[in-house]
Design a protein around this motif. Structure first.
Motif, PDB file in Angstrom:
ATOM      1  N   TRP A 195       0.813  -1.222   0.000  1.00 16.41           N
ATOM      2  CA  TRP A 195       0.000   0.000   0.000  1.00 16.41           C
ATOM      3  C   TRP A 195       0.843   1.265   0.000  1.00 16.41           C
ATOM      4  N   ASP A 196       2.155   1.134   0.097  1.00 16.70           N
ATOM      5  CA  ASP A 196       3.034   2.297  -0.021  1.00 16.70           C
ATOM      6  C   ASP A 196       3.512   2.502  -1.454  1.00 16.70           C
ATOM      7  N   ASN A 197       3.114   1.617  -2.354  1.00 12.20           N
ATOM      8  CA  ASN A 197       3.521   1.673  -3.752  1.00 12.20           C
ATOM      9  C   ASN A 197       2.381   2.289  -4.566  1.00 12.20           C
ATOM     10  N   VAL A 198       2.517   3.569  -4.889  1.00  8.01           N
ATOM     11  CA  VAL A 198       1.452   4.288  -5.597  1.00  8.01           C
ATOM     12  C   VAL A 198       1.171   3.657  -6.957  1.00  8.01           C
ATOM     13  N   GLU A 199       2.222   3.240  -7.656  1.00  4.52           N
ATOM     14  CA  GLU A 199       2.035   2.636  -8.976  1.00  4.52           C
ATOM     15  C   GLU A 199       1.222   1.346  -8.875  1.00  4.52           C
ATOM     16  N   GLN A 230      -2.456   2.193  -8.297  1.00  7.17           N
ATOM     17  CA  GLN A 230      -3.108   2.656  -9.517  1.00  7.17           C
ATOM     18  C   GLN A 230      -3.355   1.523 -10.504  1.00  7.17           C
ATOM     19  N   LYS A 258       1.116  10.074   6.300  1.00  5.57           N
ATOM     20  CA  LYS A 258      -0.176   9.850   5.657  1.00  5.57           C
ATOM     21  C   LYS A 258      -1.190  10.701   6.410  1.00  5.57           C
ATOM     22  N   THR A 260     -10.880   6.102  -2.023  1.00  3.42           N
ATOM     23  CA  THR A 260     -10.708   6.369  -3.449  1.00  3.42           C
ATOM     24  C   THR A 260     -11.902   7.158  -3.946  1.00  3.42           C
TER      25      THR A 260
END
Length: 299
Positions: free
Chosen positions: A92-96, A99, A149, A292
């Motif tokens: 969940w720390d990986n934005v890519e 997405q 966050k 989201t």
């Protein structure tokens, strides 16, 4: 859907039966006549983060699943619903990754809940309750960032207004905006825990049918580099609040923050707020969640 699921922290919701409702406090805006302004950060000019005054009001928050069993749920009826989503996101720390993996999941959830032909995701926020809790009070948090966050927002509010809802279409949809504004459109949020069951700082939603327009107060919100507008809620004992007791990581809560339909046939503005659960275990894991935001179109 409908099969046994694994709890991220090894606990099962059935191990801690929840009462039909909880009695707790939610922060409401005190009615006032001046234009409300709020910053999500500390202004450099020394202005306060908010010029509004808020008060904690005792409310009863009912079991959302009991409501579902008694009358069914719909984003067009009450303004919210629950859907199962076994996300495939690992980091969940990986934005890519969020997405590429979570966004398509969220789009399918929103389409299933609304019957819309098109869903556009424009934003997501990871919220994490600090390991070191800050006592809640009438001044409250103004979405301060303490853990890298954004914290849960403990204030009764709606994310969009009659002004900012259409403005979001104009800002994001480019050459299509004029055409899309002529049809029906909405803004729907997908709220899902990153781990469960949620015992610390759950999210409560208010049945849109119980919120008269007089309780919705436009509030200017300053984000770094841009302005938005939300509704802050003034207190009304008629508001009907609900939450998902011991919400599992696989349970997604969808709620509508704006709908262009104005004839009263569908829910338009769903109030929501994080709250401190009075019966949360002392060792409850701090809440972590993803919210989201989507634009929804019926073309």
């Amino acid at each position: 859907m409908g099969v046994e699921v694994h709890q991220a922290n090894g606990a099962h919701a059935d191990e801690s039966p929840a009462s039909p409702h909880v009695e707790t406090k939610i922060r409401y805006l005190v009615p006032q006549s001046h234009q409300l302004v709020e910053y999500t950060y500390q202004p450099e000019n020394g202005d306060p983060q908010t010029n509004g005054k808020y008060e904690l009001k005792t409310v009863k928050i009912g079991d959302l699943k009991a409501l579902a069993a008694s009358e069914g749920l719909s984003v067009d009826k009450q303004g919210f619903t629950i859907l199962e989503n076994r996300t495939q996101v690992k980091d969940w720390d990986n934005v890519e990754e969020i997405q590429k993996v979570y966004y398509p999941e969220a789009i399918e959830l929103v389409k299933a809940a609304t019957g819309a032909s098109r869903v556009f995701i424009f934003d997501h926020t990871i919220r994490k309750q600090p390991e070191q809790k800050v006592p809640d009070g009438e001044a409250g948090n103004v979405n301060r960032d303490k853990v890298g966050k954004r914290e849960p927002v403990r204030k009764a509010h709606v994310d969009y207004t009659v002004t900012s809802g259409p403005q979001k279409i104009q800002q994001l949809m480019g050459d299509e905006a004029e055409k899309l504004l002529k049809g029906r459109f909405a803004e729907v949020n997908v709220w899902q825990p990153l781990r469960g069951p949620v015992q610390d700082t759950p999210l409560a939603v208010a049945d849109a049918r119980s919120i008269p327009k007089e309780d919705l107060v436009p509030t200017k919100i300053a984000f770094p580099g841009r302005w938005g507008e939300v509704y802050s809620l003034t207190h009304n004992p008629a508001h009907r609040w609900y939450y998902i007791p011991e919400q599992r990581a696989e349970e997604a809560l969808l709620f509508k923050s704006y709908d262009s339909v104005e004839d009263g046939s569908v829910a338009r503005f769903t109030g929501h707020s994080a709250f401190d659960h009075p019966h949360a275990p002392a060792d409850a894991l701090p809440r972590q969640s993803i919210e989201t935001r989507t634009l929804v179109f019926w073309e």
